[in-house]
Write an enzyme that holds these catalytic residues in place. Structure first.
Site, short mmCIF file in Angstrom:
data_model
loop_
_atom_site.label_atom_id
_atom_site.label_comp_id
_atom_site.label_asym_id
_atom_site.label_seq_id
_atom_site.Cartn_x
_atom_site.Cartn_y
_atom_site.Cartn_z
N GLY A 40 0.93 -1.18 0.00
CA GLY A 40 0.16 -0.02 0.03
C GLY A 40 0.90 1.29 0.09
N GLU A 95 4.06 3.91 6.10
CA GLU A 95 2.78 3.42 6.06
C GLU A 95 1.80 4.24 5.13
OE1 GLU A 95 0.98 0.86 6.21
OE2 GLU A 95 1.19 -0.47 7.75
N ASP A 96 0.86 3.34 4.35
CA ASP A 96 -0.31 4.14 3.76
C ASP A 96 -1.14 4.74 4.62
OD1 ASP A 96 -1.14 1.45 4.47
OD2 ASP A 96 -1.96 1.07 2.66
N ASP A 99 -5.05 2.36 10.77
CA ASP A 99 -6.53 2.09 11.01
C ASP A 99 -6.62 1.74 12.55
OD1 ASP A 99 -9.39 1.69 10.42
OD2 ASP A 99 -9.03 -0.45 9.55
N LYS A 127 -6.86 7.02 10.64
CA LYS A 127 -8.46 7.06 10.98
C LYS A 127 -8.17 7.09 12.58
CE LYS A 127 -9.99 4.23 7.22
NZ LYS A 127 -10.53 2.91 6.78
N PHE A 148 -14.03 3.71 4.23
CA PHE A 148 -13.03 2.86 3.46
C PHE A 148 -12.66 3.61 2.26
CE2 PHE A 148 -11.25 -0.44 1.05
CZ PHE A 148 -10.57 -1.16 2.04
N VAL A 149 -11.36 3.90 1.99
CA VAL A 149 -10.79 4.55 0.88
C VAL A 149 -9.77 3.62 -0.13
CG1 VAL A 149 -11.02 6.77 1.79
CG2 VAL A 149 -9.01 5.52 2.36
N ASP A 155 -5.95 -0.27 -1.68
CA ASP A 155 -6.61 -1.22 -2.33
C ASP A 155 -8.06 -1.74 -1.83
OD1 ASP A 155 -5.25 -2.73 -0.61
OD2 ASP A 155 -6.24 -4.47 -1.44
N ARG A 161 -5.24 0.23 -6.56
CA ARG A 161 -4.14 1.05 -6.19
C ARG A 161 -3.44 1.91 -7.12
NH1 ARG A 161 -2.40 -2.34 -1.75
NH2 ARG A 161 -2.57 -4.39 -1.88
P1 IMP Z 1 -4.65 -1.62 10.77
O1 IMP Z 1 -3.92 -2.84 11.09
O2 IMP Z 1 -6.24 -1.81 11.11
O3 IMP Z 1 -4.02 -0.33 10.98
O4 IMP Z 1 -4.68 -1.74 9.27
C1 IMP Z 1 -3.73 -1.54 8.42
C2 IMP Z 1 -3.96 -2.05 6.86
O5 IMP Z 1 -5.20 -2.11 6.65
C3 IMP Z 1 -3.40 -0.76 6.26
O6 IMP Z 1 -2.11 -0.83 5.88
C4 IMP Z 1 -4.27 -1.21 5.08
O7 IMP Z 1 -3.74 -2.09 4.08
C5 IMP Z 1 -5.48 -1.61 5.22
N1 IMP Z 1 -6.50 -0.57 5.60
C6 IMP Z 1 -7.28 0.15 6.62
N2 IMP Z 1 -8.09 1.00 6.24
C7 IMP Z 1 -8.09 0.92 4.84
C8 IMP Z 1 -8.84 1.67 3.99
O8 IMP Z 1 -9.77 2.70 4.14
N3 IMP Z 1 -8.60 1.43 2.58
C9 IMP Z 1 -7.88 0.47 2.05
N4 IMP Z 1 -6.85 -0.31 3.16
C10 IMP Z 1 -7.06 -0.02 4.30
MG MG Z 2 -4.18 -3.45 2.21
#
Ligand code: IMP
Ligand code: MG
Length: 187
Positions: A40, A95-96, A99, A127, A148-149, A155, A161
């Site tokens: 990402g 990081e992209d 969340d 977020k 969700f984006v 992706d 992407r």
């Molecule tokens: P986390 O572990 O919940 O913080 O999520 C991290 C990963 O979830 C990110 O690196 C993304 O790959 C994916 N992710 C979380 N939110 C989104 C979103 O809104 N769109 C796309 N991928 C997301």
């Molecule tokens: Mg992902």
């Protein structure tokens, strides 16, 4: 389906320029290794690192998630490891999006185990309302609400992407999940 464009390519450019300025100040006296979290972060990573005013070592790591229901440690498995030795280096994890924070907590633990001198996090998007784990974000592009984006590296099921901007995405609705970029990207 792609619902609406939420961050334009030119807004992304401005945000990344601001992050690069902040990083350039931080990089003084550092021995930096920039680590992109695949896949990402790739679009953000290349845009950002090209704006840095000095040479930095670049590397990539890829993890896959077991899913948010699993407990904090051991939620991710290492798919692709680093190829450079980061011991004693100043590591910037790129990081992209952050969340829940569960992925990043584990990525940081993996990297910290290699004994970098310092460890900082650069995230394009955050977020905050979704956070389950406290993670220190040193450089954040934009905070967004709980939507969700996709696009600019992000992706849905590996699609979208390569959109040059960020779109709100809904898995429901007419149009289905097809990657109809041409139908949408000029709106
Ligand atoms: P986390 O572990 O919940 O913080 O999520 C991290 C990963 O979830 C990110 O690196 C993304 O790959 C994916 N992710 C979380 N939110 C989104 C979103 O809104 N769109 C796309 N991928 C997301
Ligand atoms: Mg992902």
């Amino acid at each position: 389906m792609l619902k609406s464009k939420v961050i334009t390519a030119s807004q992304l450019g401005q945000v990344i320029q601001r992050l690069a300025q902040d990083l350039n100040r931080d990089l003084v006296d550092k021995d930096p290794v920039f680590v992109g979290v695949l896949k990402g972060s790739v679009y953000f990573f290349t845009a950002l690192t090209q704006l840095l005013s000095r040479s930095v070592v670049v590397d990539f790591i890829q993890v896959s998630s077991y899913g948010a229901s699993t407990s904090s440690s051991g939620t991710v498995t290492l798919v692709k490891d680093l190829t450079v030795d980061i011991a004693g280096k100043d590591v910037y994890v790129v990081e992209d999006i952050v969340d829940t924070g569960l992925t990043l907590v584990d990525v940081l633990a993996l990297i910290a185990a290699r004994h970098p001198r310092s460890l900082k996090v650069v995230a394009l998007l955050s977020k905050p309302s979704r956070r389950q784990k406290e993670v220190p974000l040193d450089f954040v592009g934009l905070e967004i609400p709980d939507v969700f984006v996709v696009g600019f590296g992000l992706d849905f099921a590996e699609q979208f992407r390569n959109l040059p901007e960020i779109w709100e995405f809904s898995p429901q609705g007419e149009g289905g999940h097809e990657a109809r970029l041409e139908d949408h990207r000029h709106k």
